[in-house]
Scaffold this motif. Structure first.
Motif, PDB file in Angstrom:
ATOM      1  N   GLN A  27     -39.733 -19.086  13.525  1.00  0.00           N
ATOM      2  CA  GLN A  27     -40.291 -20.217  12.788  1.00  0.00           C
ATOM      3  C   GLN A  27     -39.511 -20.340  11.482  1.00  0.00           C
ATOM      4  O   GLN A  27     -39.817 -19.696  10.491  1.00  0.00           O
ATOM      5  CB  GLN A  27     -41.784 -20.028  12.498  1.00  0.00           C
ATOM      6  CG  GLN A  27     -42.389 -21.250  11.871  1.00  0.00           C
ATOM      7  CD  GLN A  27     -43.872 -21.101  11.607  1.00  0.00           C
ATOM      8  OE1 GLN A  27     -44.433 -20.023  11.716  1.00  0.00           O
ATOM      9  NE2 GLN A  27     -44.507 -22.191  11.257  1.00  0.00           N
ATOM     10  N   GLU A  28     -38.475 -21.176  11.513  1.00  0.00           N
ATOM     11  CA  GLU A  28     -37.583 -21.316  10.370  1.00  0.00           C
ATOM     12  C   GLU A  28     -37.757 -22.646   9.654  1.00  0.00           C
ATOM     13  O   GLU A  28     -37.308 -22.799   8.537  1.00  0.00           O
ATOM     14  CB  GLU A  28     -36.124 -21.165  10.816  1.00  0.00           C
ATOM     15  CG  GLU A  28     -35.812 -19.794  11.364  1.00  0.00           C
ATOM     16  CD  GLU A  28     -34.373 -19.656  11.841  1.00  0.00           C
ATOM     17  OE1 GLU A  28     -33.628 -20.666  11.829  1.00  0.00           O
ATOM     18  OE2 GLU A  28     -34.007 -18.551  12.219  1.00  0.00           O
ATOM     19  N   ARG A  29     -38.373 -23.610  10.293  1.00  0.00           N
ATOM     20  CA  ARG A  29     -38.544 -24.915   9.664  1.00  0.00           C
ATOM     21  C   ARG A  29     -39.712 -24.847   8.684  1.00  0.00           C
ATOM     22  O   ARG A  29     -40.788 -24.371   9.031  1.00  0.00           O
ATOM     23  CB  ARG A  29     -38.779 -25.991  10.707  1.00  0.00           C
ATOM     24  CG  ARG A  29     -37.608 -26.105  11.664  1.00  0.00           C
ATOM     25  CD  ARG A  29     -37.749 -27.223  12.662  1.00  0.00           C
ATOM     26  NE  ARG A  29     -39.044 -27.239  13.328  1.00  0.00           N
ATOM     27  CZ  ARG A  29     -39.647 -28.356  13.729  1.00  0.00           C
ATOM     28  NH1 ARG A  29     -39.083 -29.524  13.542  1.00  0.00           N
ATOM     29  NH2 ARG A  29     -40.812 -28.302  14.326  1.00  0.00           N
ATOM     30  N   PRO A  30     -39.509 -25.305   7.458  1.00  0.00           N
ATOM     31  CA  PRO A  30     -40.573 -25.221   6.456  1.00  0.00           C
ATOM     32  C   PRO A  30     -41.704 -26.195   6.749  1.00  0.00           C
ATOM     33  O   PRO A  30     -41.484 -27.280   7.295  1.00  0.00           O
ATOM     34  CB  PRO A  30     -39.864 -25.578   5.150  1.00  0.00           C
ATOM     35  CG  PRO A  30     -38.691 -26.398   5.563  1.00  0.00           C
ATOM     36  CD  PRO A  30     -38.284 -25.887   6.918  1.00  0.00           C
TER      37      PRO A  30
ATOM     38  N   TYR B 277     -45.189 -30.603  -0.222  1.00  0.00           N
ATOM     39  CA  TYR B 277     -44.039 -30.494  -1.111  1.00  0.00           C
ATOM     40  C   TYR B 277     -44.107 -31.571  -2.185  1.00  0.00           C
ATOM     41  O   TYR B 277     -44.553 -32.689  -1.924  1.00  0.00           O
ATOM     42  CB  TYR B 277     -42.741 -30.618  -0.309  1.00  0.00           C
ATOM     43  CG  TYR B 277     -42.646 -29.527   0.717  1.00  0.00           C
ATOM     44  CD1 TYR B 277     -42.151 -28.283   0.370  1.00  0.00           C
ATOM     45  CD2 TYR B 277     -43.103 -29.718   2.006  1.00  0.00           C
ATOM     46  CE1 TYR B 277     -42.086 -27.258   1.303  1.00  0.00           C
ATOM     47  CE2 TYR B 277     -43.038 -28.698   2.944  1.00  0.00           C
ATOM     48  CZ  TYR B 277     -42.530 -27.474   2.576  1.00  0.00           C
ATOM     49  OH  TYR B 277     -42.477 -26.466   3.496  1.00  0.00           O
TER      50      TYR B 277
ATOM     51  N   ARG C 168     -34.289 -13.606   5.499  1.00  0.00           N
ATOM     52  CA  ARG C 168     -35.370 -14.570   5.696  1.00  0.00           C
ATOM     53  C   ARG C 168     -36.604 -14.181   4.880  1.00  0.00           C
ATOM     54  O   ARG C 168     -37.225 -15.019   4.238  1.00  0.00           O
ATOM     55  CB  ARG C 168     -35.710 -14.664   7.185  1.00  0.00           C
ATOM     56  CG  ARG C 168     -36.606 -15.820   7.501  1.00  0.00           C
ATOM     57  CD  ARG C 168     -36.988 -15.908   8.955  1.00  0.00           C
ATOM     58  NE  ARG C 168     -36.206 -15.076   9.840  1.00  0.00           N
ATOM     59  CZ  ARG C 168     -35.604 -15.502  10.941  1.00  0.00           C
ATOM     60  NH1 ARG C 168     -35.694 -16.767  11.274  1.00  0.00           N
ATOM     61  NH2 ARG C 168     -34.943 -14.692  11.712  1.00  0.00           N
TER      62      ARG C 168
ATOM     63  N   ARG D  91     -38.316 -16.247   1.668  1.00  0.00           N
ATOM     64  CA  ARG D  91     -39.734 -16.613   1.610  1.00  0.00           C
ATOM     65  C   ARG D  91     -40.374 -16.143   0.320  1.00  0.00           C
ATOM     66  O   ARG D  91     -41.160 -16.854  -0.288  1.00  0.00           O
ATOM     67  CB  ARG D  91     -40.484 -16.026   2.800  1.00  0.00           C
ATOM     68  CG  ARG D  91     -40.331 -16.810   4.051  1.00  0.00           C
ATOM     69  CD  ARG D  91     -41.260 -16.298   5.116  1.00  0.00           C
ATOM     70  NE  ARG D  91     -40.924 -16.881   6.385  1.00  0.00           N
ATOM     71  CZ  ARG D  91     -41.283 -16.377   7.547  1.00  0.00           C
ATOM     72  NH1 ARG D  91     -41.977 -15.257   7.591  1.00  0.00           N
ATOM     73  NH2 ARG D  91     -40.953 -16.982   8.658  1.00  0.00           N
TER      74      ARG D  91
ATOM     75  N   TRP E 211     -36.341 -27.829  -0.336  1.00  0.00           N
ATOM     76  CA  TRP E 211     -36.581 -28.452   0.956  1.00  0.00           C
ATOM     77  C   TRP E 211     -36.412 -29.968   0.906  1.00  0.00           C
ATOM     78  O   TRP E 211     -36.182 -30.597   1.915  1.00  0.00           O
ATOM     79  CB  TRP E 211     -37.977 -28.120   1.461  1.00  0.00           C
ATOM     80  CG  TRP E 211     -38.228 -28.661   2.828  1.00  0.00           C
ATOM     81  CD1 TRP E 211     -37.641 -28.244   3.986  1.00  0.00           C
ATOM     82  CD2 TRP E 211     -39.077 -29.735   3.184  1.00  0.00           C
ATOM     83  NE1 TRP E 211     -38.087 -28.998   5.043  1.00  0.00           N
ATOM     84  CE2 TRP E 211     -38.984 -29.917   4.577  1.00  0.00           C
ATOM     85  CE3 TRP E 211     -39.925 -30.564   2.471  1.00  0.00           C
ATOM     86  CZ2 TRP E 211     -39.703 -30.884   5.253  1.00  0.00           C
ATOM     87  CZ3 TRP E 211     -40.632 -31.526   3.149  1.00  0.00           C
ATOM     88  CH2 TRP E 211     -40.522 -31.683   4.528  1.00  0.00           C
TER      89      TRP E 211
ATOM     90  N   ARG F 268     -39.930 -24.264  -3.731  1.00  0.00           N
ATOM     91  CA  ARG F 268     -39.815 -24.519  -2.307  1.00  0.00           C
ATOM     92  C   ARG F 268     -39.573 -26.007  -2.062  1.00  0.00           C
ATOM     93  O   ARG F 268     -38.742 -26.379  -1.256  1.00  0.00           O
ATOM     94  CB  ARG F 268     -41.102 -24.073  -1.621  1.00  0.00           C
ATOM     95  CG  ARG F 268     -41.056 -24.176  -0.126  1.00  0.00           C
ATOM     96  CD  ARG F 268     -42.309 -23.578   0.447  1.00  0.00           C
ATOM     97  NE  ARG F 268     -42.303 -23.674   1.872  1.00  0.00           N
ATOM     98  CZ  ARG F 268     -43.339 -23.402   2.621  1.00  0.00           C
ATOM     99  NH1 ARG F 268     -44.456 -22.999   2.072  1.00  0.00           N
ATOM    100  NH2 ARG F 268     -43.276 -23.509   3.916  1.00  0.00           N
TER     101      ARG F 268
ATOM    102  N   THR G  68     -39.074 -18.222  -2.699  1.00  0.00           N
ATOM    103  CA  THR G  68     -39.453 -19.635  -2.698  1.00  0.00           C
ATOM    104  C   THR G  68     -40.932 -19.819  -2.404  1.00  0.00           C
ATOM    105  O   THR G  68     -41.329 -20.838  -1.884  1.00  0.00           O
ATOM    106  CB  THR G  68     -38.620 -20.419  -1.667  1.00  0.00           C
ATOM    107  OG1 THR G  68     -38.854 -19.872  -0.378  1.00  0.00           O
ATOM    108  CG2 THR G  68     -37.149 -20.403  -2.008  1.00  0.00           C
ATOM    109  N   SER G  69     -41.749 -18.875  -2.793  1.00  0.00           N
ATOM    110  CA  SER G  69     -43.171 -18.983  -2.472  1.00  0.00           C
ATOM    111  C   SER G  69     -43.898 -19.982  -3.361  1.00  0.00           C
ATOM    112  O   SER G  69     -44.922 -20.503  -2.988  1.00  0.00           O
ATOM    113  CB  SER G  69     -43.843 -17.610  -2.578  1.00  0.00           C
ATOM    114  OG  SER G  69     -43.718 -17.120  -3.906  1.00  0.00           O
TER     115      SER G  69
END
Length: 164
Positions: free
Chosen positions: A84-87, A91, A13, A17, A30, A26, A20-21
């Motif tokens: 907290q996994e949901r972005p 975007y 994880r 992160r 997503w 990202r 994909t910063s």
């Protein structure tokens, strides 16, 4: 319910992160999309679950379609995050449209977390049949010789020769 800590999952994880910063990487990961042609239009379906439809912005500039959306996730005041996994965040995704589409008539709708774009194909790019005209060369010669005969009948030389 007991939560177990998996150090390898946590490392995965954290690596995701870090990798994909940047906003574009990202966003691309997503905002998955499907693109297909249906009749005289292209259809684009973009997954945007949990996005407020008012935050979606679509812009076309020089055959580039830009999709922007914002997703916010919040917890009640005083809450402590356990996972907290949901972005979340703003975007952006850009699509090159080419020259064979009708940019003036793009339609967009948002339902059940999916943004659906219908991009019509321009009239000039649609396949069409060209009819071949058939000319009858013999009919043109006959018509041409009759016209020549009519013109010569009225000429003074021919009239004088006929009288003689």
């Amino acid at each position: 319910m007991a939560l177990t800590f998996d150090p390898f999952r946590e490392m995965d994880r954290m690596a995701a992160r870090l990798l994909t910063s940047s906003g574009t990487q990202r966003a691309a990961s997503w905002m998955p999309m499907d693109l297909y042609r249906s009749g005289d239009a292209y259809v684009v379906n973009v997954d945007l679950p949990g996005v407020d439809p008012g935050s979606i912005a679509l812009d076309v500039d020089a055959n580039t379609l830009t999709i922007q959306a914002e997703r916010t996730i919040g917890a009640a005041d005083g809450s402590q995050w356990l996972a907290q996994e949901r972005p979340a965040g703003r975007y952006v995704r850009q699509l090159g449209l080419g020259t064979d589409v009708d940019l003036e008539h793009i339609q967009a709708s948002y339902e059940h977390g999916v943004l659906m774009l219908t991009i019509p194909i321009a009239e000039r790019a649609k396949p069409r049949r060209i009819t071949v005209e058939q000319r009858d060369s013999r009919a043109q010669l006959d018509a041409g010789s009759s016209a020549d005969d009519a013109r010569s009948a009225g000429s003074p030389t021919r009239a004088a020769g006929a009288a003689a």
